[in-house]
Design an enzyme around this catalytic site. Structure first.
Site, mmCIF file in Angstrom:
data_model
loop_
_atom_site.group_PDB
_atom_site.id
_atom_site.type_symbol
_atom_site.label_atom_id
_atom_site.label_comp_id
_atom_site.label_asym_id
_atom_site.label_seq_id
_atom_site.Cartn_x
_atom_site.Cartn_y
_atom_site.Cartn_z
ATOM 1 N N ASN A 157 12.084 1.636 0.687
ATOM 2 C CA ASN A 157 12.453 1.303 2.064
ATOM 3 C C ASN A 157 11.675 0.061 2.486
ATOM 4 O OD1 ASN A 157 13.078 1.239 4.794
ATOM 5 N ND2 ASN A 157 11.841 3.019 5.320
ATOM 6 N N LYS A 217 11.925 -1.528 5.206
ATOM 7 C CA LYS A 217 11.680 -1.540 6.651
ATOM 8 C C LYS A 217 12.000 -2.932 7.218
ATOM 9 C CE LYS A 217 8.377 2.202 6.143
ATOM 10 N NZ LYS A 217 7.117 2.832 6.601
ATOM 11 N N HIS A 255 14.300 8.633 9.777
ATOM 12 C CA HIS A 255 12.935 8.243 9.442
ATOM 13 C C HIS A 255 12.057 8.401 10.676
ATOM 14 C CE1 HIS A 255 9.515 5.779 8.226
ATOM 15 N NE2 HIS A 255 9.941 5.911 6.983
ATOM 16 N N GLU A 310 9.912 6.618 11.965
ATOM 17 C CA GLU A 310 9.817 5.412 12.799
ATOM 18 C C GLU A 310 11.048 5.260 13.678
ATOM 19 O OE1 GLU A 310 7.011 3.351 9.419
ATOM 20 O OE2 GLU A 310 9.112 2.723 9.597
ATOM 21 N N GLU A 330 8.242 13.203 4.625
ATOM 22 C CA GLU A 330 7.266 12.159 4.930
ATOM 23 C C GLU A 330 6.346 12.627 6.061
ATOM 24 O OE1 GLU A 330 8.765 7.891 3.772
ATOM 25 O OE2 GLU A 330 9.554 8.492 5.708
ATOM 26 N N GLY A 390 1.975 4.653 5.629
ATOM 27 C CA GLY A 390 1.317 3.368 5.833
ATOM 28 C C GLY A 390 -0.159 3.447 6.157
ATOM 29 N N SER A 401 2.555 6.729 1.651
ATOM 30 C CA SER A 401 1.498 6.050 0.892
ATOM 31 C C SER A 401 1.564 6.352 -0.601
ATOM 32 C CB SER A 401 0.116 6.408 1.459
ATOM 33 O OG SER A 401 -0.013 5.972 2.794
#
Length: 249
Positions: free
Chosen positions: A9, A11, A93, A95, A163, A169, A209
Site C-alpha cells: 500500500n 498510500k 484502512h 487511515e 492492522e 508506521g 510495520s
C-alpha cells in the site's frame, strides 16, 4: 490451498518517477511463487498497470466510492479502478476510517460496489492502542468483521487484513502470540459466518510495520497468509525482501 499474498500500500506517496521501483520489482519478482499486489495512488494506477505488463504482479486501488458514478467530486468508483487496470481495492484502512470517518456500513457499501465491478476486496480491521489496553481487541475485530464484510463474499473475492492501528508506521509490532490470537479469531469468525469452505479459503494478511527483518517470524504465525505492507513497499529492495520471506514461509 490458500495462495500467499504480499500486498503493498503506497498510500499518498509516489510520482511517476517512483515507477522505476516497479521496474526493479518486475525484473526480480515478476514471476514470484506467491501473489504480489501493489496499490499506488490513483494518479499512478493506470501507468503502473501498463508498466507491469504481463508480469505476475496485480494492481489495486486504495479505496472506492460506493456509487458507480455521479456527482461526487474527487471520488473514484470501483468501475474506474477496474478500467485503469486494477483487480483489487483496499477498503476500511484505519487511515480512511480515522481521516474520512468511514464506518463499517460505509466499508460494506464500498465492498459491494467493488464486488459488482469485479474487484477483489482487501478489507482492513484493527484496534487502537486504547482499545488494546482496555482488552477490547477481539470485540472490536468482531464488530468490524460483521459490519464491513458483505454477505456475498467468497474466498476468491475477499482478503482480510489485520492492522493494529497502534503498529502502523510506528515501528512497533504486537508479539507473535498477539498476532496469532487475532488471526486465529478472524479465521474462526469467518468459518462461523460463511461456513468452513469459504472461511478457510479467505486469505488473512498481517499489516503494521512489516519489514524484511521481521517478516519471516510473522509469516510463521498461525493463519498469517501474507502481509499488507506500507512504507516498506515503496522500495523494491525492501518489498522484495518481504516477498522472499513469504516465498520461504
Amino acid at each position: 490451498m490458500r495462495v500467499k499474498l504480499a500486498a503493498g500500500n503506497w498510500k499518498m506517496n509516489g510520482t511517476r518517477a517512483a515507477l522505476a521501483e516497479v521496474d526493479t520489482l518486475v525484473a526480480e519478482h515478476g514471476a514470484a511463487s506467491v501473489e504480489v499486489l501493489l496499490c499506488p495512488p490513483a494518479t499512478l494506477l493506470g501507468a503502473m498497470a501498463e508498466r507491469i505488463g504481463e508480469a505476475q504482479i496485480a494492481v489495486g486501488g486504495q479505496t472506492c466510492h460506493p456509487e458507480a458514478s455521479g456527482a461526487h467530486t474527487g471520488d473514484i468508483s470501483a468501475e474506474m479502478l477496474a478500467d485503469a487496470g486494477a483487480t483489487y481495492v483496499i477498503l476500511g484502512h484505519s487511515e480512511r476510517r480515522a481521516d474520512h470517518g468511514e464506518s463499517n456500513d460505509m466499508v460494506r457499501a464500498q465492498a459491494r460496489a467493488a464486488l459488482a465491478a469485479g474487484l477483489k476486496c482487501v478489507i482492513c480491521v484493527g484496534e487502537t492502542e486504547a482499545e488494546r489496553d482496555a482488552a477490547n481487541t477481539l470485540d472490536i475485530i468482531s464488530g468490524q468483521l460483521a459490519g464491513s464484510i458483505p454477505d456475498l463474499s467468497t474466498g476468491e473475492s475477499l482478503v482480510v487484513a489485520y492492522e493494529p492501528v497502534w503498529a502502523i508506521g510506528t515501528g512497533r509490532t504486537p508479539t507473535l502470540d498477539q498476532i496469532g490470537e487475532v488471526h486465529d479469531y478472524i479465521r474462526a469468525e469467518l468459518e462461523r459466518r460463511f461456513g468452513t469452505g469459504v472461511g478457510r479459503s479467505v486469505r488473512l494478511l498481517y499489516g503494521g510495520s512489516v519489514k524484511p527483518s521481521n517478516a519471516a517470524d510473522i509469516f510463521a504465525v498461525s493463519n498469517v497468509d501474507g502481509a499488507l505492507v506500507g512504507g516498506a513497499s515503496l522500495k523494491a529492495a525492501d518489498f522484495g525482501g518481504i516477498i522472499d520471506a513469504l516465498e520461504q514461509a
